[in-house]
Design a protein around this motif. Structure first.
Motif, PDB file in Angstrom:
ATOM      1  N   TRP A 279      44.695  42.871  48.421  1.00  0.00           N
ATOM      2  CA  TRP A 279      43.723  43.757  47.676  1.00  0.00           C
ATOM      3  C   TRP A 279      44.715  44.319  46.645  1.00  0.00           C
ATOM      4  CZ3 TRP A 279      43.717  49.132  47.227  1.00  0.00           C
ATOM      5  CH2 TRP A 279      44.370  49.885  48.081  1.00  0.00           C
ATOM      6  N   GLY A 280      44.030  44.631  45.860  1.00  0.00           N
ATOM      7  CA  GLY A 280      44.706  45.374  44.659  1.00  0.00           C
ATOM      8  C   GLY A 280      43.689  45.939  43.710  1.00  0.00           C
ATOM      9  N   VAL A 281      44.191  46.866  42.834  1.00  0.00           N
ATOM     10  CA  VAL A 281      43.556  47.799  41.930  1.00  0.00           C
ATOM     11  C   VAL A 281      43.421  47.255  40.627  1.00  0.00           C
ATOM     12  CG1 VAL A 281      43.137  50.042  40.991  1.00  0.00           C
ATOM     13  CG2 VAL A 281      44.052  49.855  43.043  1.00  0.00           C
ATOM     14  N   ASP A 282      42.232  46.686  40.365  1.00  0.00           N
ATOM     15  CA  ASP A 282      42.019  45.956  39.077  1.00  0.00           C
ATOM     16  C   ASP A 282      43.110  44.828  38.780  1.00  0.00           C
ATOM     17  OD1 ASP A 282      40.677  45.262  36.607  1.00  0.00           O
ATOM     18  OD2 ASP A 282      41.541  46.676  35.538  1.00  0.00           O
ATOM     19  N   ASN A 283      43.240  44.211  39.939  1.00  0.00           N
ATOM     20  CA  ASN A 283      44.070  43.047  39.924  1.00  0.00           C
ATOM     21  C   ASN A 283      43.327  41.708  40.372  1.00  0.00           C
ATOM     22  OD1 ASN A 283      46.120  40.855  40.550  1.00  0.00           O
ATOM     23  ND2 ASN A 283      47.491  42.392  41.510  1.00  0.00           N
ATOM     24  N   ARG A 284      43.388  40.826  39.458  1.00  0.00           N
ATOM     25  CA  ARG A 284      42.472  39.557  39.462  1.00  0.00           C
ATOM     26  C   ARG A 284      43.218  38.449  40.227  1.00  0.00           C
ATOM     27  NH1 ARG A 284      40.507  41.960  34.755  1.00  0.00           N
ATOM     28  NH2 ARG A 284      38.090  41.679  34.505  1.00  0.00           N
ATOM     29  N   ALA A 287      42.439  38.870  46.389  1.00  0.00           N
ATOM     30  CA  ALA A 287      41.098  38.584  47.257  1.00  0.00           C
ATOM     31  C   ALA A 287      40.069  39.438  47.011  1.00  0.00           C
ATOM     32  CB  ALA A 287      41.242  38.129  48.925  1.00  0.00           C
ATOM     33  N   PHE A 288      40.501  40.834  46.981  1.00  0.00           N
ATOM     34  CA  PHE A 288      39.700  41.825  46.963  1.00  0.00           C
ATOM     35  C   PHE A 288      40.081  42.945  45.802  1.00  0.00           C
ATOM     36  CE2 PHE A 288      39.214  40.453  51.277  1.00  0.00           C
ATOM     37  CZ  PHE A 288      37.846  40.238  51.307  1.00  0.00           C
ATOM     38  N   ARG A 289      39.393  43.159  45.049  1.00  0.00           N
ATOM     39  CA  ARG A 289      39.730  43.860  43.659  1.00  0.00           C
ATOM     40  C   ARG A 289      39.010  45.062  43.557  1.00  0.00           C
ATOM     41  NH1 ARG A 289      37.330  42.765  38.027  1.00  0.00           N
ATOM     42  NH2 ARG A 289      38.567  44.184  36.451  1.00  0.00           N
ATOM     43  N   VAL A 290      39.857  46.300  44.086  1.00  0.00           N
ATOM     44  CA  VAL A 290      39.218  47.674  43.686  1.00  0.00           C
ATOM     45  C   VAL A 290      38.973  48.011  42.379  1.00  0.00           C
ATOM     46  CG1 VAL A 290      39.586  49.942  44.371  1.00  0.00           C
ATOM     47  CG2 VAL A 290      40.100  48.164  45.899  1.00  0.00           C
ATOM     48  N   ILE A 300      33.955  47.476  45.004  1.00  0.00           N
ATOM     49  CA  ILE A 300      35.040  46.307  45.466  1.00  0.00           C
ATOM     50  C   ILE A 300      34.379  45.032  44.771  1.00  0.00           C
ATOM     51  CG2 ILE A 300      33.628  45.999  47.582  1.00  0.00           C
ATOM     52  CD1 ILE A 300      37.501  45.755  47.101  1.00  0.00           C
ATOM     53  N   GLU A 301      35.248  44.322  44.399  1.00  0.00           N
ATOM     54  CA  GLU A 301      34.857  42.833  43.683  1.00  0.00           C
ATOM     55  C   GLU A 301      35.466  41.711  44.760  1.00  0.00           C
ATOM     56  OE1 GLU A 301      35.115  40.073  39.962  1.00  0.00           O
ATOM     57  OE2 GLU A 301      36.747  41.619  40.264  1.00  0.00           O
ATOM     58  N   VAL A 302      34.500  41.068  45.459  1.00  0.00           N
ATOM     59  CA  VAL A 302      35.023  40.103  46.331  1.00  0.00           C
ATOM     60  C   VAL A 302      35.184  38.854  45.505  1.00  0.00           C
ATOM     61  CG1 VAL A 302      34.663  38.555  48.416  1.00  0.00           C
ATOM     62  CG2 VAL A 302      33.608  40.980  48.207  1.00  0.00           C
ATOM     63  N   ARG A 303      36.548  38.377  45.459  1.00  0.00           N
ATOM     64  CA  ARG A 303      36.925  37.329  44.290  1.00  0.00           C
ATOM     65  C   ARG A 303      37.125  35.931  45.245  1.00  0.00           C
ATOM     66  NH1 ARG A 303      38.158  38.419  39.344  1.00  0.00           N
ATOM     67  NH2 ARG A 303      39.803  36.664  39.260  1.00  0.00           N
ATOM     68  N   SER A 340      51.503  39.959  40.958  1.00  0.00           N
ATOM     69  CA  SER A 340      50.955  38.655  41.245  1.00  0.00           C
ATOM     70  C   SER A 340      51.110  38.614  42.625  1.00  0.00           C
ATOM     71  CB  SER A 340      51.654  37.282  40.749  1.00  0.00           C
ATOM     72  OG  SER A 340      51.134  36.200  41.300  1.00  0.00           O
ATOM     73  N   ALA A 341      49.687  38.430  43.289  1.00  0.00           N
ATOM     74  CA  ALA A 341      49.572  38.270  44.753  1.00  0.00           C
ATOM     75  C   ALA A 341      50.086  36.789  45.404  1.00  0.00           C
ATOM     76  CB  ALA A 341      47.874  38.534  44.983  1.00  0.00           C
ATOM     77  N   TYR A 342      50.039  35.937  44.352  1.00  0.00           N
ATOM     78  CA  TYR A 342      50.678  34.782  44.864  1.00  0.00           C
ATOM     79  C   TYR A 342      52.266  34.830  45.354  1.00  0.00           C
ATOM     80  CZ  TYR A 342      46.536  33.026  41.919  1.00  0.00           C
ATOM     81  OH  TYR A 342      45.271  33.043  41.431  1.00  0.00           O
ATOM     82  N   ASN A 343      52.779  35.956  44.882  1.00  0.00           N
ATOM     83  CA  ASN A 343      54.093  36.160  45.254  1.00  0.00           C
ATOM     84  C   ASN A 343      54.289  36.902  46.467  1.00  0.00           C
ATOM     85  OD1 ASN A 343      54.987  34.617  43.002  1.00  0.00           O
ATOM     86  ND2 ASN A 343      55.134  36.469  41.561  1.00  0.00           N
TER      87      ASN A 343
END
Length: 406
Positions: A279-284, A287-290, A300-303, A340-343
């Motif tokens: 999850w993150g704040v306005d982080n695209r 998986a979950f963007r607050v 919440i945006e479920v991405r 980056s959440a990928y990292n």
């Protein structure tokens, strides 16, 4: 009314399952009961305003049929209501459009397809104006069909559009989402256009998302229970529990958001889709963007979900897992991802294939608790059937890689 139970007994190519129990050759495919929902009444503007209704399945005792997706969402929403919550939702879809017909695609063997427009033109005024009549017709006729569009624009990729449907109560939002996908195909046909909501049709282009925006309100729809201006990121305790539940449950219920073999081709690093339960704040990249805004807009945006989802199942999964977090008072045990959440190395990688995800769901105590063993068994087995059918195929990749060299 009644409808042949085979609708729950075969795949998208009309091949009958041999691994499910609700219906099959062993039952003789009897009729299943369907109850029309009068509240869904609409008229279809592109079909002489014919009256239109949605329905849902019941068992022989007139109780909700356990394997019916719309009934599953209604059950989930009912639980939310019993806890004092009103879930509001809205869906977005990205999809590719082609200057093709079913006949031309089959004649081409689904190769060398002509996209509606060339090039990478995300957020393009040029491309939308070049197909203005199609754009305007989508906006106008969907509105007349009671599927109001909040935003419509081009996305990155040749012939890609993205739509944001106006949010509503979650059942209505899912109805709008399912009807948009069908309606877009019917309207596009008049313009010689063929849409696809596949999660990923081309390995070199971004996939297509089906993001879900959600918030919980009180039953009077007066207060957004996700919002607390005194807390970090304006996230209330309820919001934090809800998000913690979604993070915990996601690996066990991934097929609700990624239901097809092709869905997992979208969930790869660097292509605007998440690969971990983060999850993150306005982080695209998460998986979950607050989205922490005003008391009206905090949500919440479920991405994780792709455009190939069944909206009833995806919304059920998002809401049920959030309620699980509230019930169990789960706490967020990770900070929001920065960058980056990928990292991220702390969170496990989500299942990489439908086979892995479906087997995990079938064995999951959480999934069976949230949705009931009857639904989970049926849905998991339909997904494993899909894997078996795929295993029989010989792909272009295999031919190109092995035909000459082996």
């Amino acid at each position: 009314m009644a409808f042949c139970s085979v609708i729950f007994g075969w795949d998208s190519s009309d091949n009958c399952y041999d691994n499910t129990t609700y219906t099959g050759w062993h039952t003789g495919y009897p009729d299943s009961l369907v109850r029309i929902d009068p509240s869904t009444y609409r008229r279809v503007p592109w079909d002489n305003n014919v009256p239109f209704f949605l329905g849902e399945f019941e068992d022989n005792n007139h109780k909700p049929l356990e394997v019916c997706p719309r009934q599953l969402l209604k059950k989930t929403i009912s639980k939310a209501h019993s806890m004092g919550f009103l879930p509001l939702s809205g869906m977005e879809f990205e999809w590719f459009n082609f200057k093709e017909t079913p006949k031309s695609l089959n004649e081409k063997g689904f190769q060398n397809m002509e996209t509606l427009t060339p090039g990478m033109f995300g957020y393009s005024i040029i491309r939308s104006s070049q197909n203005q009549l199609f754009f305007n017709t989508l906006m106008d006729e969907m509105g007349e069909f009671n599927v109001p569009i909040e935003g419509l624009h081009t996305e990155t990729g040749p012939g890609v559009l993205e739509v944001a449907l106006l949010y509503s109560t979650s059942l209505e939002a899912a109805d709008r989402a399912i009807l948009f996908k069908t309606g877009a195909k019917e309207i596009a046909n008049r313009f010689g256009i063929m849409p696809t909501f596949m999660a990923k049709w081309n390995p070199n282009l971004p996939g297509c998302s089906g993001h879900i925006h959600q918030s919980l309100w009180d039953l009077n729809k007066e207060n957004n229970l996700f919002y607390d201006e005194t807390q970090p990121y304006k996230m209330s305790k309820t919001f934090r529990h809800y998000l913690a539940g979604q993070l915990k449950c996601l690996p066990d219920i991934l097929p609700f958001f990624a239901p097809n073999i092709n869905s997992y081709k979208r969930l790869v690093e660097g292509y605007w889709a998440p690969t971990k339960s983060t999850w993150g704040v306005d982080n695209r990249t998460t998986a979950f963007r607050v989205l922490s805004g005003s008391s009206k807009s905090t949500r919440i945006e479920v991405r994780i979900s792709g455009s190939d989802v069944n909206p009833y199942l995806a919304m059920s999964a998002a809401i049920a897992s959030g309620l699980y977090g509230i019930e169990h008072k789960l706490e967020l045990d990770t900070d929001p991802i920065i960058g980056s959440a990928y990292n991220d190395t702390k969170c496990e990688r989500l299942p990489r294939t439908l086979y892995e995800a479906a087997n995990r769901m079938a064995e999951s105590k959480i999934a069976n608790e949230l949705f009931g063993s009857a639904f989970v068994s049926h849905f998991a087995n339909t997904r494993l059937w899909e894997c078996k059918e795929f295993q029989k195929s010989v792909t272009d990749w295999e031919l190109k890689r092995y035909f000459e060299i082996t």
